[in-house]
Design a protein around this motif. Structure first.
Motif, PDB file in Angstrom:
ATOM      1  N   ARG A 206      -4.343   7.899   8.427  1.00 30.77           N
ATOM      2  CA  ARG A 206      -4.723   6.528   7.630  1.00 30.77           C
ATOM      3  C   ARG A 206      -3.812   5.660   7.553  1.00 30.77           C
ATOM      4  NH1 ARG A 206      -6.902  10.245   4.032  1.00 30.77           N
ATOM      5  NH2 ARG A 206      -5.706   9.344   2.323  1.00 30.77           N
ATOM      6  N   LEU A 207      -2.412   6.120   7.434  1.00 29.40           N
ATOM      7  CA  LEU A 207      -1.369   5.324   7.161  1.00 29.40           C
ATOM      8  C   LEU A 207      -1.102   4.349   8.412  1.00 29.40           C
ATOM      9  CD1 LEU A 207       1.343   4.184   5.785  1.00 29.40           C
ATOM     10  CD2 LEU A 207       2.497   6.118   6.878  1.00 29.40           C
TER      11      LEU A 207
ATOM     12  N   MET B 156      -4.066   1.907   8.648  1.00 34.90           N
ATOM     13  CA  MET B 156      -3.626   0.910   7.615  1.00 34.90           C
ATOM     14  C   MET B 156      -2.701  -0.300   8.299  1.00 34.90           C
ATOM     15  SD  MET B 156      -4.667  -0.747   4.729  1.00 34.90           S
ATOM     16  CE  MET B 156      -5.217   0.345   3.726  1.00 34.90           C
TER      17      MET B 156
ATOM     18  N   ASP C 143      -5.174   7.277  -1.900  1.00 35.55           N
ATOM     19  CA  ASP C 143      -4.242   6.006  -1.718  1.00 35.55           C
ATOM     20  C   ASP C 143      -4.191   5.005  -2.837  1.00 35.55           C
ATOM     21  OD1 ASP C 143      -4.160   7.422   0.879  1.00 35.55           O
ATOM     22  OD2 ASP C 143      -6.096   6.599   1.527  1.00 35.55           O
TER      23      ASP C 143
ATOM     24  N   ILE D 276      -9.293   3.602   3.266  1.00 36.23           N
ATOM     25  CA  ILE D 276      -8.421   4.110   2.096  1.00 36.23           C
ATOM     26  C   ILE D 276      -9.355   5.181   1.591  1.00 36.23           C
ATOM     27  CG2 ILE D 276      -6.958   2.484   1.706  1.00 36.23           C
ATOM     28  CD1 ILE D 276      -8.436   2.181  -1.063  1.00 36.23           C
ATOM     29  N   LYS D 277      -8.837   6.270   0.796  1.00 32.16           N
ATOM     30  CA  LYS D 277      -9.584   7.317   0.103  1.00 32.16           C
ATOM     31  C   LYS D 277      -9.091   6.949  -1.493  1.00 32.16           C
ATOM     32  CE  LYS D 277     -10.505  10.966   3.251  1.00 32.16           C
ATOM     33  NZ  LYS D 277     -10.652  12.351   3.325  1.00 32.16           N
TER      34      LYS D 277
ATOM     35  N   VAL E 193      -3.649   0.531  -2.826  1.00 36.22           N
ATOM     36  CA  VAL E 193      -3.437  -0.970  -2.492  1.00 36.22           C
ATOM     37  C   VAL E 193      -3.574  -1.772  -3.342  1.00 36.22           C
ATOM     38  CG1 VAL E 193      -4.319  -2.447  -0.807  1.00 36.22           C
ATOM     39  CG2 VAL E 193      -4.499  -0.058  -0.312  1.00 36.22           C
TER      40      VAL E 193
ATOM     41  N   SER F 198       5.547  -0.958   4.025  1.00 32.17           N
ATOM     42  CA  SER F 198       4.233  -1.137   3.561  1.00 32.17           C
ATOM     43  C   SER F 198       3.755  -2.360   2.694  1.00 32.17           C
ATOM     44  CB  SER F 198       3.935   0.040   2.426  1.00 32.17           C
ATOM     45  OG  SER F 198       4.188   1.408   3.028  1.00 32.17           O
TER      46      SER F 198
ATOM     47  N   TYR G  23       0.954  -1.324   0.051  1.00 30.33           N
ATOM     48  CA  TYR G  23       0.077   0.028  -0.166  1.00 30.33           C
ATOM     49  C   TYR G  23       0.994   1.291  -0.071  1.00 30.33           C
ATOM     50  CZ  TYR G  23       0.685  -0.207   5.170  1.00 30.33           C
ATOM     51  OH  TYR G  23       1.441  -0.408   6.485  1.00 30.33           O
ATOM     52  N   ASP G  24       0.192   2.302  -0.387  1.00 27.94           N
ATOM     53  CA  ASP G  24       0.741   3.559  -0.382  1.00 27.94           C
ATOM     54  C   ASP G  24      -0.088   4.502   0.082  1.00 27.94           C
ATOM     55  OD1 ASP G  24       2.249   5.858  -0.805  1.00 27.94           O
ATOM     56  OD2 ASP G  24       2.606   5.778  -2.853  1.00 27.94           O
ATOM     57  N   ILE G  25      -0.387   5.081   1.372  1.00 25.26           N
ATOM     58  CA  ILE G  25      -1.395   5.827   1.850  1.00 25.26           C
ATOM     59  C   ILE G  25      -0.696   7.431   2.101  1.00 25.26           C
ATOM     60  CG2 ILE G  25      -2.901   6.102   3.738  1.00 25.26           C
ATOM     61  CD1 ILE G  25      -3.340   3.334   2.316  1.00 25.26           C
TER      62      ILE G  25
END
Length: 89
Positions: A14-15, A18, A59, A54-55, A61, A32, A7-9
């Motif tokens: 939120r990070l 997650m 973000d 997530i948004k 995933v 991640s 993932y990249d948040i």
């Protein structure tokens, strides 16, 4: 099924959310990146939980899904925490 989740948040709050969520299901192998075996029910709960965190416009995933760990050749260089001993589902 064996999965690798990456993932990249964008948002730090939120990070953290997650990170803590993924730790409930999978082995944390890099910042991640998570991997591990999930049943179909666990996979469903995992993906539904991700959608709640997530948004989509900020973000990312990615989940790689394999039949099992044996069909994957895993190599690593540098720091590697090794394989998990116990995981909580």
């Amino acid at each position: 099924m064996y999965i690798i989740a990456v993932y990249d948040i964008a948002d730090p709050k939120r990070l953290v959310k997650m990170l803590n969520f993924c730790r409930k299901f999978l082995f944390h192998c890099q910042k991640s990146v998570f991997e591990g075996e999930l049943s179909p029910e666990q996979y469903k709960r995992f993906t539904e939980g991700i959608k709640q965190i997530i948004k989509k416009k900020e973000d990312s995933v990615v989940i790689f899904q394999l039949r099992n760990e044996k069909v994957m050749h895993r190599r690593s260089w540098g720091l590697d925490e090794g394989r998990p001993v116990n995981m909580v589902y």
